[in-house]
Design an enzyme around this catalytic site. Sequence first.
Site, PDB file in Angstrom:
ATOM      1  N   TYR A 115       0.841  -1.197   0.000  1.00  0.00           N
ATOM      2  CA  TYR A 115       0.000   0.000   0.000  1.00  0.00           C
ATOM      3  C   TYR A 115       0.876   1.246   0.000  1.00  0.00           C
ATOM      4  O   TYR A 115       1.866   1.308   0.742  1.00  0.00           O
ATOM      5  CB  TYR A 115      -0.918  -0.003   1.233  1.00  0.00           C
ATOM      6  N   ASN A 157     -15.640   4.127   3.644  1.00  0.00           N
ATOM      7  CA  ASN A 157     -16.763   4.002   2.712  1.00  0.00           C
ATOM      8  C   ASN A 157     -17.626   5.255   2.662  1.00  0.00           C
ATOM      9  O   ASN A 157     -17.973   5.746   1.588  1.00  0.00           O
ATOM     10  CB  ASN A 157     -17.637   2.797   3.084  1.00  0.00           C
ATOM     11  N   THR A 214     -22.845  -3.560  -5.805  1.00  0.00           N
ATOM     12  CA  THR A 214     -23.157  -4.162  -4.502  1.00  0.00           C
ATOM     13  C   THR A 214     -22.096  -3.842  -3.446  1.00  0.00           C
ATOM     14  O   THR A 214     -22.227  -4.269  -2.295  1.00  0.00           O
ATOM     15  CB  THR A 214     -23.268  -5.698  -4.617  1.00  0.00           C
ATOM     16  N   VAL A 245     -19.132   1.013  -0.785  1.00  0.00           N
ATOM     17  CA  VAL A 245     -19.064   2.398  -1.263  1.00  0.00           C
ATOM     18  C   VAL A 245     -20.226   2.685  -2.210  1.00  0.00           C
ATOM     19  O   VAL A 245     -20.896   3.717  -2.101  1.00  0.00           O
ATOM     20  CB  VAL A 245     -17.722   2.678  -1.967  1.00  0.00           C
ATOM     21  N   ASP A 273     -23.444 -10.475 -13.236  1.00  0.00           N
ATOM     22  CA  ASP A 273     -24.502 -11.451 -13.494  1.00  0.00           C
ATOM     23  C   ASP A 273     -24.443 -12.518 -12.406  1.00  0.00           C
ATOM     24  O   ASP A 273     -23.351 -12.945 -12.015  1.00  0.00           O
ATOM     25  CB  ASP A 273     -24.283 -12.099 -14.860  1.00  0.00           C
ATOM     26  N   TYR A 298     -11.445   4.567  -8.488  1.00  0.00           N
ATOM     27  CA  TYR A 298     -11.019   4.505  -7.085  1.00  0.00           C
ATOM     28  C   TYR A 298     -10.710   3.077  -6.638  1.00  0.00           C
ATOM     29  O   TYR A 298     -10.424   2.836  -5.460  1.00  0.00           O
ATOM     30  CB  TYR A 298     -12.069   5.145  -6.177  1.00  0.00           C
ATOM     31  N   GLY A 348      -9.713  -1.269  -8.371  1.00  0.00           N
ATOM     32  CA  GLY A 348      -9.455  -2.112  -9.536  1.00  0.00           C
ATOM     33  C   GLY A 348      -9.645  -3.576  -9.213  1.00  0.00           C
ATOM     34  O   GLY A 348      -8.715  -4.380  -9.299  1.00  0.00           O
ATOM     35  N   LYS A 366     -17.793  -7.683   4.872  1.00  0.00           N
ATOM     36  CA  LYS A 366     -16.754  -6.963   5.606  1.00  0.00           C
ATOM     37  C   LYS A 366     -16.763  -7.405   7.062  1.00  0.00           C
ATOM     38  O   LYS A 366     -17.819  -7.585   7.671  1.00  0.00           O
ATOM     39  CB  LYS A 366     -17.016  -5.450   5.535  1.00  0.00           C
TER      40      LYS A 366
END
Length: 375
Positions: A70, A152, A180, A183, A204, A278, A280, A368
């Site tokens: 990070y 978030n 879904t 954020v 899907d 924001y 990937g 989460k």
Amino acid sequence: MLHSFKRLMSTKVPRQFKSVVYSSHNLEDCTSVLSIQNYTPKEDLAKSIVLRSLAFPINPSDINQLQGVYPSKPEKTLNYSTKEPAAIAGNEGVFEVISVPEGESSLTEGDWVIPVQANQGTWSNYRVFTKASDLIKVNGLDLHSAATVSVNGCTAYQLVNNYVDWNHNANEWLVQNAGTSGVSKVVTQIAKAKGIKTLSVIRDREGFEDVARNLENKYGATKVISETENGDKQFGKEQLPQILGPDAKVRLALNSVGGKSSSAIARKLGKDALMLTYGGMSKQPVTLPTSLHIFKGLTSKGFWITENYKRNPEEKPANVADFIKLYKEGKIVSPKDDISSVEWDVNSATDEQLLDLIKSSINAKGKKQLVVLKW
């Protein structure tokens, strides 16, 4: 709410703190670098703001820090009685004020607070701050909202509000993938409250209609479509105009997937629109058609909430205050249904049990993970 936890107005400031710390990084197994450290804080607690932790989530950025990949990392120190310089893990969490120094009037015992900046170390039973300006009050939020508003909540708030000068009287839209995600669900709620329409794209899946209906009815998405529909040119020519309605302008795309999904949402943008990336999740590059740049004047930018608040820390208290207002008005719902809570019994859990709890939460799949401290 504050009454959700028993206030410890007469709590004695502890002599020892317990924190989850790390001195090194490991890309393959980030849990291997963690240990539990018991230590006497270096600060003069009588002259400091002492906080007890109520809950902290385990976010992807926390894991990436432990892996060493990070871009933003806390400074490692010897303040925690470790042999090697160490940092306390975690970037987000909600705390209760248990002690304030004499003369401090902006905070009182019992206030719920979050840190202004990341890299403060949140995986701990207690923390100390010397300045009230480094903390933001979040009184009025439920535990799940307060524990996750810093990442978030604030990310969604800025994505909606900071980049486009919306005309709330017009038929204006934003489009986003990963509909879904935590954020994205906050984005649709904030957008709805601000009079902005949202087109959310989701994978899907079996039970697609039920998921789409939930996103629309509970989280305020105007319309939910599948990734197949997102990438279908015929759908874009025939069905999409009917969904958007007359004189529609799709002014903003929010991308946290990359790859083909990002290309497809970009194609739905109107002239002189903006795409913000924001995340990937697909681990595929963002590839944009040349024609969008030349003929539509597309602008594509990156978004990183940590850097935004590092550059403009004064924005965060204002963003959080607006978020709390929307929450109190019933325009933002608690994320509790999207969170799996695990309990750290502060008074009875051994260090080994705590470490096992943290490791299993890091490795957990699905929702989460939120570590809730039982006092």
